[in-house]
Design a protein around this motif. Structure first.
Motif, short mmCIF file in Angstrom:
data_model
loop_
_atom_site.label_atom_id
_atom_site.label_comp_id
_atom_site.label_asym_id
_atom_site.label_seq_id
_atom_site.Cartn_x
_atom_site.Cartn_y
_atom_site.Cartn_z
N CYS A 1 3.05 -14.52 23.08
CA CYS A 1 2.08 -14.37 21.98
C CYS A 1 0.69 -14.10 22.55
O CYS A 1 -0.04 -13.25 22.07
CB CYS A 1 2.08 -15.63 21.12
N SER A 2 0.34 -14.82 23.59
CA SER A 2 -0.97 -14.65 24.22
C SER A 2 -1.12 -13.26 24.81
O SER A 2 -2.14 -12.61 24.65
CB SER A 2 -1.17 -15.71 25.31
N SER A 3 -0.11 -12.75 25.49
CA SER A 3 -0.22 -11.44 26.13
C SER A 3 -0.13 -10.31 25.11
O SER A 3 -0.74 -9.27 25.30
CB SER A 3 0.84 -11.28 27.21
N SER A 4 0.59 -10.47 24.01
CA SER A 4 0.69 -9.40 23.03
C SER A 4 -0.60 -9.22 22.24
O SER A 4 -0.93 -8.13 21.82
CB SER A 4 1.86 -9.66 22.06
N GLN A 5 -1.36 -10.31 22.06
CA GLN A 5 -2.62 -10.21 21.34
C GLN A 5 -3.75 -9.74 22.24
O GLN A 5 -4.85 -9.49 21.79
CB GLN A 5 -3.00 -11.57 20.74
N ALA A 6 -3.49 -9.62 23.54
CA ALA A 6 -4.56 -9.33 24.49
C ALA A 6 -4.97 -7.86 24.51
O ALA A 6 -6.05 -7.55 24.94
CB ALA A 6 -4.13 -9.77 25.88
N GLN A 7 -4.10 -6.94 24.09
CA GLN A 7 -4.44 -5.52 24.17
C GLN A 7 -5.38 -5.12 23.05
O GLN A 7 -5.34 -5.66 21.96
CB GLN A 7 -3.17 -4.69 24.12
N GLY A 8 -6.27 -4.17 23.35
CA GLY A 8 -7.19 -3.65 22.35
C GLY A 8 -8.62 -4.08 22.61
O GLY A 8 -8.98 -4.50 23.70
N LEU A 9 -9.46 -3.98 21.56
CA LEU A 9 -10.87 -4.34 21.64
C LEU A 9 -11.10 -5.66 20.92
O LEU A 9 -10.65 -5.84 19.79
CB LEU A 9 -11.73 -3.25 20.98
N HIS A 10 -11.80 -6.59 21.58
CA HIS A 10 -12.07 -7.90 21.01
C HIS A 10 -13.52 -8.28 21.28
O HIS A 10 -14.10 -7.89 22.28
CB HIS A 10 -11.14 -8.96 21.61
N LEU A 11 -14.10 -9.10 20.39
CA LEU A 11 -15.44 -9.63 20.55
C LEU A 11 -15.40 -11.13 20.46
O LEU A 11 -14.57 -11.69 19.76
CB LEU A 11 -16.38 -9.08 19.46
#
Length: 184
Positions: A16-26
């Protein structure tokens, strides 16, 4: 049976942690600075301060870029036990290298700092005691657990921040401990 459930729960959390890690985050972060300024003018030893600011993450599978904007304090003691506080606006631009353990990443990159205060107590002949900019390198490790972050970094200053003379070199050294929250 309990070990199997614990193992499956841990693997699900890591996935779950690694799948949410891709993309742009603030996000936002805060922590403590343990810092010193080198030179015979200053007392040796790390002094406490704090840092706070915001970060962005652009993540790919194994690599990411994490630019930040941080308010940071460097506290030190000068002659006669005089307290000196330097306040910087720092902009680190870090590469995040994800380790085989998905929740950990190594960070490395440059940091550009601008001195926000011109310590009025340390002015000689109309000249400020400290240079207005500081270039540093940052290296550290960060824990990425869902939306939460935590880490430790070492910041090594390359710029001579001595604004009074070229006879002695003053440089910053900082250890940062921080926590953060990814907002989206």
């Amino acid at each position: 049976m309990k070990n199997i459930i614990l193992l499956l729960s841990t693997l699900a959390l890591l996935r779950c942690s690694s799948s949410q890690a891709q993309g742009l985050h603030l996000g936002i972060k805060a922590g403590s600075d343990l810092s010193e300024v080198t030179g015979s003018f200053f007392q040796n030893g790390l002094k406490g301060g704090f840092m706070a600011g915001a970060f962005a993450e652009v993540n790919l599978i194994f690599l990411g870029i994490q630019p930040e904007v941080l308010y940071s304090q460097i506290n030190t003691k000068g002659p006669n036990n005089q307290n000196i506080q330097l306040q910087y606006l720092n902009i680190p631009v870090l590469l995040n290298f994800k380790l085989p353990v998905p929740i950990l990443s190594l960070q490395l990159g440059p940091q550009f700092g601008t001195l926000l205060n011109k310590n009025d107590n340390l002015v000689t002949n109309g000249k400020n005691a400290f240079a207005s900019g500081d270039f540093s390198m940052v290296a550290g490790v960060q824990l990425n657990l869902l939306k939460f972050k935590g880490g430790v970094r070492y910041v090594y200053g390359f710029t001579n921040i001595n604004g009074l003379s070229d006879s002695e070199t003053w440089k910053t050294r900082t250890v940062q401990l921080y926590i953060g929250l990814r907002i989206f």
